[in-house]
Structure formats: C-alpha cells, structure tokens
Design a protein around this motif. Structure first.
Motif, PDB file in Angstrom:
ATOM      1  N   SER A  69       0.820  -1.112  -0.006  1.00  0.00           N
ATOM      2  CA  SER A  69       0.064  -0.023  -0.032  1.00  0.00           C
ATOM      3  C   SER A  69       1.056   1.233  -0.009  1.00  0.00           C
ATOM      4  O   SER A  69       0.373   2.275  -0.271  1.00  0.00           O
ATOM      5  CB  SER A  69      -0.836  -0.079   1.398  1.00  0.00           C
ATOM      6  OG  SER A  69      -0.153   0.116   2.405  1.00  0.00           O
ATOM      7  N   ASP A  70       2.021   1.090   0.499  1.00  0.00           N
ATOM      8  CA  ASP A  70       2.872   2.321   0.828  1.00  0.00           C
ATOM      9  C   ASP A  70       3.809   2.536  -0.597  1.00  0.00           C
ATOM     10  O   ASP A  70       4.552   1.638  -0.757  1.00  0.00           O
ATOM     11  CB  ASP A  70       3.612   2.447   2.153  1.00  0.00           C
ATOM     12  CG  ASP A  70       2.736   2.282   3.102  1.00  0.00           C
ATOM     13  OD1 ASP A  70       1.327   2.129   3.128  1.00  0.00           O
ATOM     14  OD2 ASP A  70       3.353   2.225   4.353  1.00  0.00           O
ATOM     15  N   GLY A  71       3.943   3.940  -0.874  1.00  0.00           N
ATOM     16  CA  GLY A  71       4.998   4.187  -2.154  1.00  0.00           C
ATOM     17  C   GLY A  71       4.939   5.659  -2.195  1.00  0.00           C
ATOM     18  O   GLY A  71       4.123   6.500  -1.740  1.00  0.00           O
ATOM     19  N   ALA A  72       5.904   6.250  -2.913  1.00  0.00           N
ATOM     20  CA  ALA A  72       6.199   7.348  -3.536  1.00  0.00           C
ATOM     21  C   ALA A  72       6.771   7.516  -4.714  1.00  0.00           C
ATOM     22  O   ALA A  72       7.707   6.710  -4.887  1.00  0.00           O
ATOM     23  CB  ALA A  72       6.837   8.056  -2.425  1.00  0.00           C
ATOM     24  N   GLY A  73       6.336   8.368  -5.496  1.00  0.00           N
ATOM     25  CA  GLY A  73       6.923   8.845  -6.954  1.00  0.00           C
ATOM     26  C   GLY A  73       6.456  10.018  -7.530  1.00  0.00           C
ATOM     27  O   GLY A  73       6.102  11.074  -6.835  1.00  0.00           O
ATOM     28  N   VAL A  74       6.776  10.138  -8.782  1.00  0.00           N
ATOM     29  CA  VAL A  74       6.630  11.392  -9.342  1.00  0.00           C
ATOM     30  C   VAL A  74       5.654  11.283 -10.528  1.00  0.00           C
ATOM     31  O   VAL A  74       5.476  10.211 -11.280  1.00  0.00           O
ATOM     32  CB  VAL A  74       8.035  11.725 -10.221  1.00  0.00           C
ATOM     33  CG1 VAL A  74       7.957  12.881 -10.898  1.00  0.00           C
ATOM     34  CG2 VAL A  74       9.093  11.723  -9.180  1.00  0.00           C
ATOM     35  N   ASP A  89       5.311  16.460 -10.267  1.00  0.00           N
ATOM     36  CA  ASP A  89       5.215  16.775  -8.653  1.00  0.00           C
ATOM     37  C   ASP A  89       5.300  15.296  -8.136  1.00  0.00           C
ATOM     38  O   ASP A  89       5.223  14.420  -8.723  1.00  0.00           O
ATOM     39  CB  ASP A  89       3.545  16.927  -8.672  1.00  0.00           C
ATOM     40  CG  ASP A  89       3.123  18.363  -8.824  1.00  0.00           C
ATOM     41  OD1 ASP A  89       4.048  19.311  -9.003  1.00  0.00           O
ATOM     42  OD2 ASP A  89       2.045  18.662  -9.195  1.00  0.00           O
ATOM     43  N   ARG A  90       5.553  15.701  -6.622  1.00  0.00           N
ATOM     44  CA  ARG A  90       5.866  14.262  -5.880  1.00  0.00           C
ATOM     45  C   ARG A  90       4.937  14.057  -5.122  1.00  0.00           C
ATOM     46  O   ARG A  90       4.542  14.835  -4.346  1.00  0.00           O
ATOM     47  CB  ARG A  90       7.267  14.398  -5.208  1.00  0.00           C
ATOM     48  CG  ARG A  90       8.548  14.973  -5.871  1.00  0.00           C
ATOM     49  CD  ARG A  90       9.516  15.113  -5.085  1.00  0.00           C
ATOM     50  NE  ARG A  90       9.497  15.838  -3.663  1.00  0.00           N
ATOM     51  CZ  ARG A  90      10.125  15.461  -2.559  1.00  0.00           C
ATOM     52  NH1 ARG A  90      10.981  14.416  -2.564  1.00  0.00           N
ATOM     53  NH2 ARG A  90       9.808  16.048  -1.627  1.00  0.00           N
ATOM     54  N   ASP A 137       8.632  19.194   0.791  1.00  0.00           N
ATOM     55  CA  ASP A 137       9.978  19.256   0.440  1.00  0.00           C
ATOM     56  C   ASP A 137      10.899  18.765   1.297  1.00  0.00           C
ATOM     57  O   ASP A 137      11.738  18.485   0.949  1.00  0.00           O
ATOM     58  CB  ASP A 137      10.131  20.820   0.021  1.00  0.00           C
ATOM     59  CG  ASP A 137       9.235  21.319  -0.878  1.00  0.00           C
ATOM     60  OD1 ASP A 137       9.004  20.595  -1.821  1.00  0.00           O
ATOM     61  OD2 ASP A 137       9.428  22.434  -1.214  1.00  0.00           O
ATOM     62  N   SER A 138      10.523  18.601   2.640  1.00  0.00           N
ATOM     63  CA  SER A 138      11.222  18.226   3.838  1.00  0.00           C
ATOM     64  C   SER A 138      11.885  16.822   3.842  1.00  0.00           C
ATOM     65  O   SER A 138      12.724  16.116   4.369  1.00  0.00           O
ATOM     66  CB  SER A 138      10.971  18.807   5.049  1.00  0.00           C
ATOM     67  OG  SER A 138       9.574  18.198   5.417  1.00  0.00           O
ATOM     68  N   LEU A 139      10.854  16.050   2.909  1.00  0.00           N
ATOM     69  CA  LEU A 139      11.012  14.479   2.830  1.00  0.00           C
ATOM     70  C   LEU A 139      11.558  14.096   1.568  1.00  0.00           C
ATOM     71  O   LEU A 139      11.143  14.732   0.369  1.00  0.00           O
ATOM     72  CB  LEU A 139       9.557  13.720   3.152  1.00  0.00           C
ATOM     73  CG  LEU A 139       9.300  13.945   4.641  1.00  0.00           C
ATOM     74  CD1 LEU A 139       7.960  13.258   4.588  1.00  0.00           C
ATOM     75  CD2 LEU A 139       9.941  13.415   5.454  1.00  0.00           C
ATOM     76  N   SER A 140      12.523  13.191   1.398  1.00  0.00           N
ATOM     77  CA  SER A 140      12.824  12.408   0.158  1.00  0.00           C
ATOM     78  C   SER A 140      11.647  11.668  -0.151  1.00  0.00           C
ATOM     79  O   SER A 140      10.834  11.198   0.486  1.00  0.00           O
ATOM     80  CB  SER A 140      14.109  11.894   0.305  1.00  0.00           C
ATOM     81  OG  SER A 140      13.855  10.708   1.243  1.00  0.00           O
ATOM     82  N   LEU A 141      11.863  11.067  -1.143  1.00  0.00           N
ATOM     83  CA  LEU A 141      10.912  10.060  -1.777  1.00  0.00           C
ATOM     84  C   LEU A 141      11.061   8.820  -1.082  1.00  0.00           C
ATOM     85  O   LEU A 141      10.128   8.118  -0.875  1.00  0.00           O
ATOM     86  CB  LEU A 141      11.107   9.834  -3.320  1.00  0.00           C
ATOM     87  CG  LEU A 141      10.386  10.835  -4.188  1.00  0.00           C
ATOM     88  CD1 LEU A 141      10.564  10.638  -5.684  1.00  0.00           C
ATOM     89  CD2 LEU A 141       9.153  11.185  -4.054  1.00  0.00           C
ATOM     90  N   THR A 354      17.516   9.732  -9.166  1.00  0.00           N
ATOM     91  CA  THR A 354      16.980   9.724  -7.723  1.00  0.00           C
ATOM     92  C   THR A 354      16.069  10.688  -7.809  1.00  0.00           C
ATOM     93  O   THR A 354      15.980  12.097  -8.252  1.00  0.00           O
ATOM     94  CB  THR A 354      18.274   9.870  -6.822  1.00  0.00           C
ATOM     95  OG1 THR A 354      18.959  10.913  -7.300  1.00  0.00           O
ATOM     96  CG2 THR A 354      19.187   8.470  -7.138  1.00  0.00           C
ATOM     97  N   GLY A 355      15.301  10.362  -6.777  1.00  0.00           N
ATOM     98  CA  GLY A 355      14.146  11.466  -6.294  1.00  0.00           C
ATOM     99  C   GLY A 355      14.302  12.039  -4.736  1.00  0.00           C
ATOM    100  O   GLY A 355      15.071  11.427  -4.007  1.00  0.00           O
TER     101      GLY A 355
END
Length: 355
Positions: A69-74, A89-90, A137-141, A354-355
């Motif tokens: 369920s968890d993820g992050a991308g662009v 957008d991230r 912005d304070s978090l990386s992907l 990298t993101g």
C-alpha cells in the motif's frame, strides 16, 4: 516519456512469499479525466503485506493484485480535468483510495491498496486525483514512501476521537513503523512517551527519538503496571498505541488511566493464542475506551504531512534498502524481524534519476 512496459510484482495466491511473482505490464496509453499516472520510485512494507501473502488477511483480496500500500513517486501525466497535480510533482497514494474524509466505511475498505486495488510494488500506476497527496519538500521520496499506512495509522491513533494534548502521557509498544511514528509525533506535540521493547539494543534508539522511559517487556512481566507507576500520582497513561496481541492488551488496560484511550492498531504477535482473550470486566474496571484504528483518510494524510514538515520529523528507515528484484527478500527480512524502522524497496531502474 514513459516506456511502453514496466515491471511489477503480483500476488498469484496466498501461499506465502512464493505467491509473489514479478512480471511485465503495459502502461495505459489513455487515462480518465481525473486520473494521474505515477512513476513509483520507492515502496515500503507493512506487516499487513505479509499477512496478505500468507492468507491471514480478513478483508477481501483480488486475485493477481499488485501488493503493498505504501509508496512514493513522481507524476508523469494527468487527465485533462486534473487541477491538483501536474507532471513532475512528488506524490504518495492514500492507503484507501476512496477514503477522502470522515469515518471508515465498507466502501472505503474495498478501495484499500495492495488488497482490492492494485498497490505500489510496481514502477507505474494510475490513481484518481483524489487519492494522492503531495509530498512536502522536507522529505525525500524514500522517506515519504513510509507514510501512507504506518504514518497515517500513528496519526489517527493519537488524533482520533479524543485528540492528544500537550502534557499527555503516551505508551508506545516496540519498534514497528506505527510505534516509531507515534513516538515521534507524540514527542513533537509535547507529550511524554513511555516506550516498550524486548531488545536492549533498541533502548537507545527509542530514547534518541524522545522516549522519556523505555521498558523491556521481556524482562518486566508487569510492564503495564510499571508504566502506570511512572505517571503523575500513578494515574496511568492517557493514550496507548496498542500493536501487540491479546496479552498485550491486558497490560495496556493496567497501564491506561481511568477514562483513557487504547488505540488498537493490530496483532503483531501472530504466534500468540487468542484464547483466552482479555476479560470484558477488565475494560469495565479501567473505564477506558478501546478503539479500532483503520489507518485513516486522505484528510488525515494531509494533516500528517503538515505535522511532519512543521516538526522536522524524519521517518526511521531500515538500513537495508532492497532492489525491486529483491522484493521477496524484503518480505523475509521483515518476517524474520531483522529490520529496525520501515523496510523500503527501491523500484527505480539504473537509468532513472534519484528522487
């Protein structure tokens, strides 16, 4: 430009980790008016993902679902009527795609990622605009990929029907993703945290994150009573973030103050027998509220993002980050409890930035 095909993992059955299979899929060439195509860079595991693969999940499951369920991308592209996001957008997806606000409903449960709706263990995915949250912005992907389930669950455990207040005493259990997020959020809000662990090696980590007291529950067989004794006048803790099993709840009932809250998140100790469970009389004696936590909605996720940004919280990530082709190993790493913090899988190919 996105490629025509991408890699993804699917769950062919519920016979354990051998049911996980990697394959290729075709990226949709046309998306609906309000849909968003996301290139996932990272996915992170929850204990729920293991239970689903083992057939121990009590909720509906779609055959061949993309798990996790968890993820992050662009964002790669958006439908013609999307206004909240644009390419570049991230973003991170909400745990239950259609749970935008308000209490949980059966319809919301049926939109949960990695079970009924395809999840994040893939390079690309299409999700409706209303199900995505912009990453601060304070978090990386990589860091943001840890939030949708564990982070939001911790937030809801503390800020549900009875919101945590500065000066409250919060009891967290262990070093799961939910427990560590709850500890960090409680400390940031001015609460006192009593944490538990069975590992002497993890005591320093919990203290470094702000825990005032750390109890080793493998050594202290009356840790619930001990936790209560550490509060002002021995009144008990205000909120318990309960992630253990039936016997753990018994200790939580001894620790909580009269009228306090036990946020029941899960049952991590699957080896523990459920019989006999805690006695209802114990609940009556405590006058506590035991509430089941079903993660949270998109509104909760947005609030969590803002709080993390304002408090400069950094998610605790396990030092071992797995490649996409090592997804089974990542599951096993978590199953063997060799992790400390969230287990993350890097979904990027060597050609991606990298993101």
């Amino acid at each position: 430009m996105a490629p025509n095909t991408f890699k993804q993992w699917t769950l062919s059955d519920v016979n354990g980790l051998e049911s996980l299979h990697i394959s290729s899929a075709t990226i949709p060439s046309i998306i609906n008016d309000y849909d968003v195509l996301v290139n996932f860079h990272f996915a992170s595991l929850n204990y729920r993902d293991i239970l689903i693969a083992q057939g121990k999940n009590s909720f509906p499951l779609k055959k061949g679902v993309v798990p996790v369920s968890d993820g992050a991308g662009v964002v790669v592209s958006v439908g013609p009527k999307v206004t909240a996001f644009r390419a570049g957008d991230r973003v991170a997806p909400t745990f239950m795609r259609d749970h935008i606000a308000g209490p949980i409903t059966p319809a919301a449960v049926l939109s949960s990622l990695g079970a009924v709706v395809d999840g994040t263990l893939r390079e690309y995915g299409v999700y409706p605009e209303h199900s995505l949250v912009r990453i601060v912005d304070s978090l990386s992907l990589l860091e943001a990929s840890s939030l949708p389930c564990a982070g939001v669950t911790a937030w809801t455990s503390l800020y549900g029907d009875r919101r945590m207040q500065p000066g409250d005493v919060v009891l967290t259990q262990g070093t799961s993703g939910v427990s560590l997020f709850a500890l960090q959020l409680a400390v940031a809000a001015g609460a006192t945290v009593i944490a538990t662990t069975s590992s002497s090696e993890k005591i320093q980590l919990l203290k470094s994150l702000g825990a005032t007291h750390v109890l080793n529950y493998s050594q202290d067989k009356n840790w619930g009573e001990t936790a209560k004794s550490l509060t002002r006048d021995g009144a008990g803790v205000d909120i318990v973030v309960e992630v253990g099993g039936a016997s753990s709840v018994r200790h939580s009932l001894k620790a909580v103050r009269m009228g306090g809250i036990i946020s029941l998140v899960g049952h991590l100790d699957s080896s523990e027998p459920l019989d006999p469970p805690f006695n209802p009389i114990e609940v009556l004696a405590s006058q506590a509220t035991i509430r089941a936590i079903g993660v949270g909605n998109r509104q909760d996720f947005v609030a969590l993002m803002r709080a993390i940004d304002a408090s400069h919280i950094k998610p605790v990530i396990d030092k071992k980050v797995f490649r996409m082709d090592e997804a089974r190993e990542a599951y096993q790493h978590m199953l063997d409890r060799k992790h400390l913090g969230k287990v993350v899988i890097d979904l990027r190919s060597s050609q991606q930035l990298t993101g």
